[in-house]
Design a protein around this motif. Structure first.
Motif, mmCIF file in Angstrom:
data_model
loop_
_atom_site.group_PDB
_atom_site.id
_atom_site.type_symbol
_atom_site.label_atom_id
_atom_site.label_comp_id
_atom_site.label_asym_id
_atom_site.label_seq_id
_atom_site.Cartn_x
_atom_site.Cartn_y
_atom_site.Cartn_z
ATOM 1 N N VAL A 61 0.832 -1.208 0.000
ATOM 2 C CA VAL A 61 0.000 0.000 0.000
ATOM 3 C C VAL A 61 0.870 1.262 0.000
ATOM 4 N N ARG A 62 1.974 1.208 0.726
ATOM 5 C CA ARG A 62 2.842 2.382 0.871
ATOM 6 C C ARG A 62 3.381 2.871 -0.466
ATOM 7 N N GLU A 63 3.516 1.975 -1.418
ATOM 8 C CA GLU A 63 4.012 2.343 -2.744
ATOM 9 C C GLU A 63 3.175 3.472 -3.344
ATOM 10 N N TYR A 64 1.858 3.446 -3.095
ATOM 11 C CA TYR A 64 0.969 4.460 -3.668
ATOM 12 C C TYR A 64 1.192 5.840 -3.044
ATOM 13 N N ILE A 251 -13.234 6.121 -4.983
ATOM 14 C CA ILE A 251 -12.308 5.788 -6.071
ATOM 15 C C ILE A 251 -11.115 5.008 -5.509
ATOM 16 N N PRO A 252 -10.725 3.895 -6.128
ATOM 17 C CA PRO A 252 -9.553 3.145 -5.653
ATOM 18 C C PRO A 252 -8.309 4.030 -5.597
ATOM 19 N N THR A 253 -7.451 3.776 -4.627
ATOM 20 C CA THR A 253 -6.286 4.626 -4.378
ATOM 21 C C THR A 253 -5.416 4.879 -5.613
ATOM 22 N N PRO A 254 -5.006 3.862 -6.393
ATOM 23 C CA PRO A 254 -4.142 4.148 -7.554
ATOM 24 C C PRO A 254 -4.788 5.108 -8.550
ATOM 25 N N GLN A 255 -6.078 4.920 -8.830
ATOM 26 C CA GLN A 255 -6.753 5.796 -9.789
ATOM 27 C C GLN A 255 -6.987 7.197 -9.203
ATOM 28 N N PHE A 256 -7.228 7.259 -7.899
ATOM 29 C CA PHE A 256 -7.440 8.565 -7.266
ATOM 30 C C PHE A 256 -6.185 9.422 -7.363
ATOM 31 N N PHE A 257 -5.029 8.846 -7.039
ATOM 32 C CA PHE A 257 -3.785 9.612 -7.027
ATOM 33 C C PHE A 257 -3.163 9.785 -8.417
ATOM 34 N N TYR A 258 -3.258 8.754 -9.253
ATOM 35 C CA TYR A 258 -2.498 8.770 -10.494
ATOM 36 C C TYR A 258 -3.360 8.749 -11.757
ATOM 37 N N GLY A 259 -4.683 8.591 -11.613
ATOM 38 C CA GLY A 259 -5.571 8.583 -12.779
ATOM 39 C C GLY A 259 -5.489 7.282 -13.559
ATOM 40 N N LEU A 260 -6.377 7.168 -14.534
ATOM 41 C CA LEU A 260 -6.397 5.984 -15.394
ATOM 42 C C LEU A 260 -5.396 6.132 -16.536
ATOM 43 N N GLU A 265 -9.077 0.062 -17.251
ATOM 44 C CA GLU A 265 -10.446 -0.050 -16.756
ATOM 45 C C GLU A 265 -10.423 -0.151 -15.235
ATOM 46 N N ALA A 266 -11.396 0.492 -14.579
ATOM 47 C CA ALA A 266 -11.479 0.437 -13.120
ATOM 48 C C ALA A 266 -12.910 0.185 -12.695
ATOM 49 N N LEU A 267 -13.079 -0.658 -11.699
ATOM 50 C CA LEU A 267 -14.393 -0.934 -11.116
ATOM 51 C C LEU A 267 -14.507 -0.124 -9.832
ATOM 52 N N ILE A 268 -15.489 0.770 -9.783
ATOM 53 C CA ILE A 268 -15.658 1.651 -8.623
ATOM 54 C C ILE A 268 -16.973 1.312 -7.928
ATOM 55 N N GLU A 269 -16.872 0.823 -6.704
ATOM 56 C CA GLU A 269 -18.067 0.478 -5.936
ATOM 57 C C GLU A 269 -18.599 1.735 -5.259
ATOM 58 N N ILE A 270 -19.760 2.217 -5.724
ATOM 59 C CA ILE A 270 -20.301 3.471 -5.204
ATOM 60 C C ILE A 270 -21.252 3.240 -4.040
ATOM 61 N N ASP A 271 -21.701 2.006 -3.853
ATOM 62 C CA ASP A 271 -22.550 1.640 -2.725
ATOM 63 C C ASP A 271 -22.510 0.120 -2.588
ATOM 64 N N THR A 272 -23.069 -0.383 -1.516
ATOM 65 C CA THR A 272 -23.067 -1.836 -1.313
ATOM 66 C C THR A 272 -23.778 -2.538 -2.465
#
Length: 396
Positions: A61-64, A251-260, A265-272
């Protein structure tokens, strides 16, 4: 070794960090301390294999988060010189960069030590450590020495956090404040010596929560109110970002910080049980305003959005500089944003009358009048980003 000696001396609790997140500006290695105590009479048994598994997870995780690291590559004995707490050291570098002082960290460390001694070697924890850091940044930004503070202090507008400290708003140091320095920093403001919270009016939470909902929206929580009451500006900024961008924590951490990346492709869970599938197709060239067309696929449907490319070089407008030695020229003491004005053109002011507030990287300063006079002109409006020595207003 220090922890072992402390434990043998009777210490009951020591502060550690999981292996992968330990050392440098963090706490000592939890996993190593557990192994160190393995056969000690005061050993507190832990499952070392489970700790190692946790460490492996956090190592990945720290890599991000490496862009947010302090920059240290190895332990340093310099901490005994400047006494900057680890957590603050990590924040001080980006704070310095935001003030245009990114290349002056060595000067800032020396200034931190000087300020610490000047303030009486106070206990440096949040928020007192930040006050020492604010003062160090202020001095380096303005080329000031400790001697300058004592000889020119009556003409300087100190950071709000420094004024707050010497006013007694976060408590009293052992032995009290240096009376001369306190008078220089506070000027006409009278300090108090009681507990800080004795000066706080009781909060009617039921009433405040109703007003809070009216100001923001009906969906805010009571914990949001508590955040707002303690840090109003921080909460307002957070709320505005949330209105503009939604709940970005989804938004998953890699996509949040570094974008797509292109075609990623990214799967973003917006609710249960509810997720969206986002794929970046291509990014167009910027237009004259720096806007780019972004082509993407959202759950299989092609979408086009326009986004400002903040990485494109923008030629900034240089503001007029205040003339050195011209006392009627009121300048910005450091790089930041003019938050608000307390006076209008044509208004008469006295010495130490608040003129305007400057915000810069978690540091706020109120600039005051150096003499009696009349506000002849306000050169730059509120909200303007300024550099050190930019002319803000004229008081004659």
């Amino acid at each position: 070794a220090t922890y072992l000696k402390a434990i043998e001396a009777g210490v009951d609790v020591v502060d550690c960090a999981i292996g992968a997140l330990s050392g440098l500006t963090s706490q000592p290695n939890f996993n190593a301390v557990v192994e160190m105590m393995k056969f000690h009479e005061r050993a507190n048994p832990y499952d070392i294999e489970e700790l190692n598994r946790h460490s492996t997870y956090w190592e990945a995780v720290r890599e991000y988060y490496y862009p947010f690291e302090s920059g240290l590559r190895a332990s340093s004995a310099e901490v005994y010189y400047h006494e900057i707490p680890g957590g603050q050291y990590s924040n001080l570098k980006p704070q310095a960069a935001g003030l245009g002082l990114g290349d002056k960290m060595e000067e800032i460390k020396k200034a931190y030590r000087a300020v610490n001694e000047m303030f009486g070697d106070i206990v440096k924890v949040t928020p007192s450590s930040k006050v020492v850091g604010d003062m160090a940044l202020f001095m380096v930004s303005n080329g000031l020495t400790v001697e300058d503070i004592y000889t020119k202090g009556h003409t300087l507008a100190f950071p709000e956090s420094v004024v707050s400290l010497f006013k007694g708003e976060i408590g009293q140091p052992v032995g009290g404040f240096d009376a001369r320095l306190q008078q220089i920093i506070l000027k006409d403001v009278k300090p108090f010596t009681e507990r800080p919270n004795e000066h706080l009016a009781p909060v009617d939470f039921e009433k405040e929560f109703k007003l809070f909902k009216q100001k923001f929206d009906e969906h805010v929580k009571f914990t949001d109110l508590l955040s707002y009451l303690m840090y109003p500006k921080v909460f307002e900024e957070y709320h505005q970002k949330k209105l503009a961008y939604g709940s970005v924590r989804k938004i998953p951490t890699p996509q949040f910080f570094y974008g797509l990346k292109q075609d990623e492709e990214a799967l973003i869970e917006i609710d249960t049980g509810k997720a969206i599938l986002v794929r970046l197709l291509t990014i167009g060239e910027p237009d004259v305003h720096g806007m780019r067309k972004v082509f993407m696929r959202l759950n299989g449907q092609t979408r086009i959005i326009e986004i400002l490319d903040r990485g494109i070089e923008v030629h900034s407008h240089e503001h007029q500089k205040a003339e050195k030695g011209k006392s009627e020229h009121i300048a910005a003491p450091l790089q930041g944003k003019i938050s608000q004005f307390f006076v209008k053109e044509g208004e008469k002011v006295k010495t130490n009358t608040p003129l305007f507030t400057l915000e810069a990287m978690k540091m706020e300063s109120t600039i005051t009048a150096l003499k009696e006079g009349t506000v002849k002109s306000i050169v730059l409006p509120a909200g303007t980003l300024v550099k050190a020595e930019d002319l803000v207003m004229v008081v004659e």
